[in-house]
Design a protein around this motif. Structure first.
Motif, PDB file in Angstrom:
ATOM      1  N   LEU A 117       0.855  -1.189   0.000  1.00  0.00           N
ATOM      2  CA  LEU A 117       0.000   0.000   0.000  1.00  0.00           C
ATOM      3  C   LEU A 117       0.891   1.240   0.000  1.00  0.00           C
ATOM      4  N   THR A 118       0.418   2.300  -0.625  1.00  0.00           N
ATOM      5  CA  THR A 118       1.147   3.568  -0.654  1.00  0.00           C
ATOM      6  C   THR A 118       0.238   4.675  -0.149  1.00  0.00           C
ATOM      7  N   VAL A 119       0.781   5.514   0.720  1.00  0.00           N
ATOM      8  CA  VAL A 119       0.056   6.676   1.232  1.00  0.00           C
ATOM      9  C   VAL A 119       0.481   7.895   0.431  1.00  0.00           C
ATOM     10  N   LEU A 120      -0.504   8.651  -0.056  1.00  0.00           N
ATOM     11  CA  LEU A 120      -0.262   9.843  -0.861  1.00  0.00           C
ATOM     12  C   LEU A 120      -0.986  11.036  -0.251  1.00  0.00           C
ATOM     13  N   ALA A 121      -0.512  12.229  -0.575  1.00  0.00           N
ATOM     14  CA  ALA A 121      -1.189  13.475  -0.181  1.00  0.00           C
ATOM     15  C   ALA A 121      -0.456  14.621  -0.892  1.00  0.00           C
ATOM     16  N   LYS A 122      -0.523  15.808  -0.325  1.00  0.00           N
ATOM     17  CA  LYS A 122       0.192  17.002  -0.795  1.00  0.00           C
ATOM     18  C   LYS A 122      -0.007  17.276  -2.280  1.00  0.00           C
ATOM     19  N   ILE A 123       0.967  16.945  -3.144  1.00  0.00           N
ATOM     20  CA  ILE A 123       0.889  17.432  -4.528  1.00  0.00           C
ATOM     21  C   ILE A 123      -0.271  16.835  -5.312  1.00  0.00           C
ATOM     22  N   ILE A 124      -0.847  15.715  -4.862  1.00  0.00           N
ATOM     23  CA  ILE A 124      -1.951  15.130  -5.629  1.00  0.00           C
ATOM     24  C   ILE A 124      -3.244  15.923  -5.476  1.00  0.00           C
ATOM     25  N   GLY A 125      -3.259  16.934  -4.600  1.00  0.00           N
ATOM     26  CA  GLY A 125      -4.447  17.762  -4.414  1.00  0.00           C
ATOM     27  C   GLY A 125      -4.347  19.136  -5.033  1.00  0.00           C
ATOM     28  N   GLY A 126      -3.240  19.434  -5.691  1.00  0.00           N
ATOM     29  CA  GLY A 126      -3.121  20.714  -6.385  1.00  0.00           C
ATOM     30  C   GLY A 126      -3.269  21.932  -5.503  1.00  0.00           C
ATOM     31  N   GLY A 127      -2.952  21.795  -4.213  1.00  0.00           N
ATOM     32  CA  GLY A 127      -3.054  22.931  -3.302  1.00  0.00           C
ATOM     33  C   GLY A 127      -4.271  22.875  -2.395  1.00  0.00           C
ATOM     34  N   PHE A 128      -5.041  21.809  -2.474  1.00  0.00           N
ATOM     35  CA  PHE A 128      -6.225  21.658  -1.631  1.00  0.00           C
ATOM     36  C   PHE A 128      -6.056  20.431  -0.730  1.00  0.00           C
ATOM     37  N   PRO A 129      -6.823  20.349   0.374  1.00  0.00           N
ATOM     38  CA  PRO A 129      -6.674  19.233   1.307  1.00  0.00           C
ATOM     39  C   PRO A 129      -6.949  17.897   0.621  1.00  0.00           C
TER      40      PRO A 129
END
Length: 420
Positions: free
Chosen positions: A270-282
């Motif tokens: 499994l991979t946890v993602l966040a930050k840049i995948i939201g384009g500046g949104f949560p």
């Protein structure tokens, strides 16, 4: 740009902080942007620069802690979300933008077959750990000492241990006061990049371990990449003991169009993602193979892990994330590597010119400044004394005096990740 002492005592930022102090604990909502004697308040941002409420424009090397890969207010992202806002900002029903972003992310890494969205990296880490427990029927997780995986209480264990309490082998030490003993007992802590010691500690707990979570380049000790031997051991041992291997790519997904797992040939479950995948949104997400992601699948009755959220996969975030990732090609990632190398080389030269007793570490578009010159391989080798941290506080003035970053003001701290 103002030449007055910064931050200025008679400023709009000070006035805002005085107001905030009346309605928020300590006058802030997020602790990481805090600085003495009060924070500087942003007024607007454009590209690589932030203008504060007093009109001073500064180069931004943090970009909301690595979430804005294209800087502030990118025109294509702004245009896309403006159009979406007129259609609606949140629905009970699913929307096309979440399908489009899921397709985009799943196409970027070999191990991404299915994806489940959430609202932050911390949520995604919690989701992945709960998924591993549901899959294995076990409770314990393994994490490396001094590695930040968000604010889930299990993930926070051993985040800020010190020579006074860390012991010969890493210990399960609560981060916040009142951390339950049960939480600490369900976290096994290993030294980062120490293959033999980490394997020994994991195998001693093999029958109780649900998941092993690793960050391929932890921010708290300078974005030092995981060694090939260490990550291969984690993969092998995870399979051997039947634990789920979770890779935390909340920050490192930026180091390649397919993340650190593609760049370093890491094979997580499994991979946890966040930050840049939201384009500046949560935003947050868990991605992986169908074998492991089916824990969320409801189509044969109640799933092993029910997961939802009122604002999960909202169309504003999904729209912004799709544009941001479409713009972030492999060529752009390569260009960021070049810029990062240039910045680190420039800082290293500036430090040498000034006889500064510190160093800059990191790779790709990530860096961190230390007030010592020890080789950093893990949390303990990177750990700074109070005296060494004073040098980090002073480096801001040094960099500007050298002219390396022109008149831009850079913000450094011992703990906060530094990206651009």
């Amino acid at each position: 740009m103002s030449a007055a002492k910064w931050p200025e005592a008679h400023s709009q930022s000070k006035a805002l902080y005085d107001r905030a102090s009346q309605v928020m604990p300590g006058g802030i909502t997020r602790i990481l942007p805090w600085q003495e004697p009060f924070p500087v308040y942003a007024g607007s941002g454009s590209g690589a620069y932030v203008t504060d409420v007093d009109g001073t424009r500064r180069l931004d090397l943090l970009n909301n802690f690595a979430s804005l890969i294209h800087g502030h207010a990118h025109p294509a992202i702004v245009a896309a979300i403006q159009e979406q806002v007129t259609k609606g900002t949140a629905f009970t029903l699913p929307t096309e933008p979440e399908v489009a972003l899921a397709e985009t992310i799943c196409a970027r890494a070999e191990g991404f077959e299915w994806i489940r969205f959430s609202n932050s990296g911390s949520e995604a880490v919690m989701c992945a750990i709960k998924a591993a427990r549901a899959i294995t029927g076990r409770s314990k997780i393994v994490k490396a000492e001094g590695v930040y995986h968000g604010s889930y209480d299990y993930a926070e264990v051993s985040l800020d241990s010190s020579p006074e309490n860390w012991g010969d082998d890493p210990q399960s030490i609560g981060y916040s006061k009142g951390t339950p003993e049960g939480v600490k007992s369900d976290v096994v802590v290993i030294p980062f990049n120490d293959v033999d010691a980490a394997e020994r500690i994991i195998l001693a707990n093999r029958d109780a371990i649900a998941a092993i979570i690793i960050d391929p380049a932890p921010s708290y000790f300078g974005f030092v990449p995981v060694s090939q031997a260490f990550v291969e051991m984690i993969r092998r041992v995870s399979t051997e003991i039947g634990a789920v291997f979770i890779l935390d790519e909340v920050i490192t997904f930026r180091v390649h169009s397919g993340g650190a797992q593609t760049r370093f040939n890491i094979k997580p479950d499994l991979t946890v993602l966040a930050k840049i995948i939201g384009g500046g949104f949560p935003v947050g997400a868990v991605a992986g193979s169908r074998k492991f992601m089916q824990v969320f699948d409801h189509r044969e009755g109640k799933p092993l892990l029910p997961w939802s959220g009122t604002f999960t996969a909202n169309p504003i975030t999904m729209t912004a994330g799709k544009i941001a990732l479409d713009l972030y090609t492999q060529a752009e990632s390569d260009r960021m590597d070049v810029l990062g190398d240039r910045l680190r080389a420039g800082l290293t030269q500036a430090f040498s010119n000034a006889d500064y007793p510190g160093q800059v570490t990191g790779f790709s578009s990530m860096f961190m400044v230390f007030g010592h010159q020890r080789e950093v391989q893990d949390y303990r080798s990177g750990y700074s004394s109070k005296e060494e941290m004073k040098w980090v506080t002073a480096v801001d003035e040094l960099v500007n005096a050298d002219g390396l970053l022109e008149r831009a003001r850079c913000h450094y701290s011992f703990r906060a990740p530094k990206t651009f």
